[in-house]
Design an enzyme around this catalytic site. Structure first.
Site, PDB file in Angstrom:
ATOM      1  N   ASP A   1       0.823  -1.210   0.000  1.00 26.98           N
ATOM      2  CA  ASP A   1       0.000   0.000   0.000  1.00 26.98           C
ATOM      3  C   ASP A   1       0.864   1.271   0.000  1.00 26.98           C
ATOM      4  OD1 ASP A   1      -2.371   1.373  -0.021  1.00 26.98           O
ATOM      5  OD2 ASP A   1      -2.701   1.240   2.137  1.00 26.98           O
ATOM      6  N   GLY A   2       0.317   2.321  -0.591  1.00 25.42           N
ATOM      7  CA  GLY A   2       0.979   3.626  -0.537  1.00 25.42           C
ATOM      8  C   GLY A   2       1.547   4.118  -1.853  1.00 25.42           C
TER       9      GLY A   2
ATOM     10  N   ARG B   1       0.072   7.666  -2.748  1.00 20.55           N
ATOM     11  CA  ARG B   1       0.629   8.745  -1.909  1.00 20.55           C
ATOM     12  C   ARG B   1       2.094   9.022  -2.251  1.00 20.55           C
ATOM     13  NH1 ARG B   1      -1.238   6.048   3.453  1.00 20.55           N
ATOM     14  NH2 ARG B   1      -1.883   4.460   1.949  1.00 20.55           N
TER      15      ARG B   1
ATOM     16  N   ARG C   1      -0.582   9.295 -10.060  1.00 25.52           N
ATOM     17  CA  ARG C   1      -0.595   8.092  -9.218  1.00 25.52           C
ATOM     18  C   ARG C   1       0.015   6.877  -9.925  1.00 25.52           C
ATOM     19  NH1 ARG C   1      -3.968   7.566  -4.804  1.00 25.52           N
ATOM     20  NH2 ARG C   1      -4.361   5.410  -5.410  1.00 25.52           N
TER      21      ARG C   1
ATOM     22  N   HIS D   1       2.496   3.456  -8.936  1.00 20.05           N
ATOM     23  CA  HIS D   1       2.233   2.032  -9.193  1.00 20.05           C
ATOM     24  C   HIS D   1       3.399   1.411  -9.975  1.00 20.05           C
ATOM     25  CE1 HIS D   1      -1.709   2.333  -7.488  1.00 20.05           C
ATOM     26  NE2 HIS D   1      -2.184   3.140  -8.418  1.00 20.05           N
TER      27      HIS D   1
ATOM     28  N   TRP E   1     -11.743  -2.376  -7.927  1.00 20.38           N
ATOM     29  CA  TRP E   1     -12.463  -2.201  -9.196  1.00 20.38           C
ATOM     30  C   TRP E   1     -13.316  -0.933  -9.174  1.00 20.38           C
ATOM     31  CZ3 TRP E   1     -10.733  -4.763 -13.165  1.00 20.38           C
ATOM     32  CH2 TRP E   1     -10.294  -6.079 -13.062  1.00 20.38           C
TER      33      TRP E   1
ATOM     34  N   LEU F   1      10.170 -20.785  -5.536  1.00 19.01           N
ATOM     35  CA  LEU F   1       9.296 -19.837  -4.825  1.00 19.01           C
ATOM     36  C   LEU F   1       7.918 -19.839  -5.481  1.00 19.01           C
ATOM     37  CD1 LEU F   1       8.850 -17.358  -2.866  1.00 19.01           C
ATOM     38  CD2 LEU F   1       9.639 -15.912  -4.737  1.00 19.01           C
TER      39      LEU F   1
ATOM     40  N   ARG G   1      -4.772  -1.862   8.977  1.00 21.47           N
ATOM     41  CA  ARG G   1      -5.950  -2.695   8.707  1.00 21.47           C
ATOM     42  C   ARG G   1      -5.606  -3.744   7.656  1.00 21.47           C
ATOM     43  NH1 ARG G   1      -7.572   2.593   7.036  1.00 21.47           N
ATOM     44  NH2 ARG G   1      -7.111   2.919   4.829  1.00 21.47           N
TER      45      ARG G   1
ATOM     46  N   GLU H   1       1.754 -13.432  12.055  1.00 25.24           N
ATOM     47  CA  GLU H   1       2.372 -12.307  12.768  1.00 25.24           C
ATOM     48  C   GLU H   1       2.227 -11.075  11.881  1.00 25.24           C
ATOM     49  OE1 GLU H   1       3.551 -12.351  15.841  1.00 25.24           O
ATOM     50  OE2 GLU H   1       2.992 -14.467  15.965  1.00 25.24           O
TER      51      GLU H   1
END
Ligand code: IPE
Ligand code: IPE
Ligand code: MG
Length: 253
Positions: A33-34, A37, A46, A50, A82, A144, A207, A220
């Site tokens: 996230d972020g 910003r 923006r 990304h 969306w 992985l 959150r 965790e």
């Protein structure tokens, strides 16, 4: 009071070798996230955030591989996303296609298996085809497992699992007593993938935003104010070091 260098040792970035002496989480999940910003604070559109975010994700994949982490799940686009402005959604879709195309060879070379975790039915067919092509080309890779949570929402995931189970019951294929936690897990998008041991969220938000609500029951949690485009190998190491200092109890003594 005199403060010595060791007082701040918790802030010191550990080396790869130091971390490898401790317990390495089997599965790390990240809420990236972020990005918006990060760009806005620089006066940039923006989408630039990304794009930078995609580069940060690449570094995270390599770091996971170096640490010997077996599963990485990255929240890249939620079901709720969306509903963002049409321009942002279409720019993001273009970016997903571009990044998947650009990174595919690297994933093949690095033995990374890509896996789409999300509500496939609502993904535009041309975008889904790009994800499914990458899944197919990497399906036998082992080092992985890289889950991209895309068009993902935990509540949607749990409800579709329950619908499938209800149908099986209606058709007489399963009895009510068989509806166990194990059975529910078999119908989640993450079937066969162990629960995340460590769940990281960047950007200072505290959150889960509908991410892995079932699977993260005993994960965790690690929150950092760093915005996703700035989240690098060093930051990842600090999160793993923090994880290594946790005492996991799973409700027991
Ligand atoms: C996370 O960054 C990436 C996606 C949700 C696609 P954001 O786009 O949420 O960035 P902020 O939170 O607005 O800064
Ligand atoms: C969560 O971030 C989804 C992803 C990182 C892909 P959001 O930016 O969509 O979450 P909220 O709106 O802050 O809860
Ligand atoms: Mg956000």
């Amino acid at each position: 009071m005199k403060l010595c260098a060791s007082c701040f040792s918790f802030l010191k970035t550990p080396s790869l070798e130091e971390l490898k002496k401790g317990e390495i989480p089997l599965h790390v999940a990240v809420i990236m996230d972020g990005n918006g910003r990060w760009a806005t604070s620089r006066g940039l559109p923006r989408i630039v955030g990304h794009k930078k975010g995609a580069i940060a994700l690449r570094e995270t994949v390599i770091t996971c591989k170096d640490l010997g982490i077996k599963y990485l799940t990255a929240y890249s686009f939620s079901n709720e996303n969306w509903q963002r402005p049409r321009k942002e959604v279409s720019e993001l879709m273009e970016l997903f296609v571009e990044v998947l195309g650009r990174e595919l060879d690297g994933m093949i070379k690095n033995d990374v298996k890509l896996n789409l975790v999300g509500q496939r039915e609502i993904i535009p067919p041309d975008i889904l085809a790009v994800f499914e092509n990458a899944e197919k080309k990497t399906e036998n890779n082992k080092t992985l497992v890289f889950n991209i949570a895309f068009s993902y929402g935990s509540r949607q995931e749990i409800s579709q699992a329950l619908k499938k189970i209800a149908l099986l019951h209606k058709e007489g294929d399963i009895e009510l007593k068989d509806c166990s936690q194990n059975l529910i897990e078999q119908y989640l998008y993450t079937a066969g993938i162990p629960d995340p041991d460590l769940l990281i969220r960047t950007s200072g938000e505290l959150r889960l935003s509908n991410f892995l609500l079932w699977q993260a029951a005993y994960s965790e949690l690690y929150f950092t104010k760093t915005l996703w485009p700035d989240f690098n190998r060093k930051q990842f190491f600090l999160a793993v070091k923090d994880y290594q200092n946790r005492k996991r109890r799973f409700g027991k003594l």
